[in-house]
Write an enzyme that holds these catalytic residues in place. Structure first.
Site, PDB file in Angstrom:
ATOM      1  N   LYS A  61      41.032  73.364 -13.950  1.00 16.80           N
ATOM      2  CA  LYS A  61      40.621  74.263 -12.617  1.00 16.80           C
ATOM      3  C   LYS A  61      39.349  74.450 -12.610  1.00 16.80           C
ATOM      4  CE  LYS A  61      40.339  78.425 -14.067  1.00 16.80           C
ATOM      5  NZ  LYS A  61      38.949  78.988 -14.147  1.00 16.80           N
TER       6      LYS A  61
ATOM      7  N   ASP B  34      46.371  83.483 -16.007  1.00 15.43           N
ATOM      8  CA  ASP B  34      46.183  82.466 -14.901  1.00 15.43           C
ATOM      9  C   ASP B  34      47.006  81.249 -15.427  1.00 15.43           C
ATOM     10  OD1 ASP B  34      44.616  81.910 -17.392  1.00 15.43           O
ATOM     11  OD2 ASP B  34      43.071  80.990 -16.376  1.00 15.43           O
TER      12      ASP B  34
END
Length: 267
Positions: A8, A132
């Site tokens: 990401k 995360d």
């Protein structure tokens, strides 16, 4: 069974507040990109973990993929498997590679063993591995806040653009990134980014860690400027670095030659 955990990037990252527990509250957008590892699981006579690609400097039992298996094995009667990770996403880069591997391992094992876990249940397991990690369960553009563990979907589609990730041949540690960081309320609400033309991101969508990291590592700031010189409509450091990304309408043919030697380039 084989899957491909993807990285990401952080589009904007605001350090808004220091918490009583010593952590910091953040605001950022997680956006999935194509850069991927490869993770395979097969039946075996004993449970084991191995890796190839980028060297992993940790004992197998400390790898997040192995931890994901162990976490599920506490609640389910899992058979013995061999897990192999081919590592491509670099460490210490702000790309979430370890978290992606763990979350994808949970999803893969859920399917492999037919556990029937829901998305919410998988996210709860992922949260026990890292703040995360739950993002990678749904793996869609997401506004993250709190310590990066509270999520809200955003309608952000960059499929019409080319995203290039570049990384210098060194990493930035979290303590280095937090040096000289002064938390403050963000000037721009990242939830409004879906209504902001990408040409205007450069002036308002900021990564607060750049203010701390660039003076320590001027070569990272230079690399960001080179992405703009190569034609990026937006460029930024991802997370706490050291990787950066550039968003291009069209990739220049001479991109590789326009960047310094020793830079890792991922398209």
């Amino acid at each position: 069974m084989i899957i491909f955990p993807n990285a990401k990037i952080n589009i904007g990252l605001n350090v808004v507040e220091k918490r009583p527990d010593g952590y910091h509250n953040l605001e950022t957008i997680f956006y999935p990109v194509k850069l991927s590892d490869a993770l395979e699981v097969i039946e075996s006579e004993e449970t084991s973990f191995s890796s190839s690609g980028i060297e992993i400097d940790a004992a197998p039992e400390n790898n997040l993929v192995y931890k994901a298996y162990s976490l599920l094995a506490r609640d389910f009667d899992l058979s013995l498997v061999k897990m192999h990770l081919h590592k491509v996403i670099p460490f210490g880069a702000g790309l979430g590679g370890g978290s992606a591997d763990a979350a994808f391992a949970l999803k893969m094992l859920n399917g492999y063993f037919e556990l029937g876990l829901t998305t919410v249940q998988l996210e709860n397991y992922a949260a026990r591995i890292g703040a995360d990690c739950p993002f990678f369960i749904q793996n869609k553009p997401t506004f993250a806040h709190g310590i990066g563990d509270q999520f809200k979907p955003v309608k952000l589609d960059l499929s019409a653009y080319e995203i290039v990730v570049v990384k210098p041949p060194f990493s930035v540690s979290t303590p280095q990134a937090y040096q000289n960081i002064i938390p403050a309320k963000a000037d721009f609400n990242l939830l409004e980014i879906e209504n902001l033309p990408i040409e205007e991101w450069k002036t308002v969508v900021k990564n607060d860690f750049e203010k701390s990291v660039f003076p320590q590592f001027p070569e990272i700031e230079k690399l960001k400027n080179q992405l703009y010189e190569a034609g990026a409509v937006y460029a930024s450091m991802s997370g706490s670095g050291s990787a950066l990304f550039g968003i291009f309408r069209h990739l220049p043919a001479n991109l590789d030659s326009s960047l310094p030697k020793g830079i890792f380039i991922y398209r």
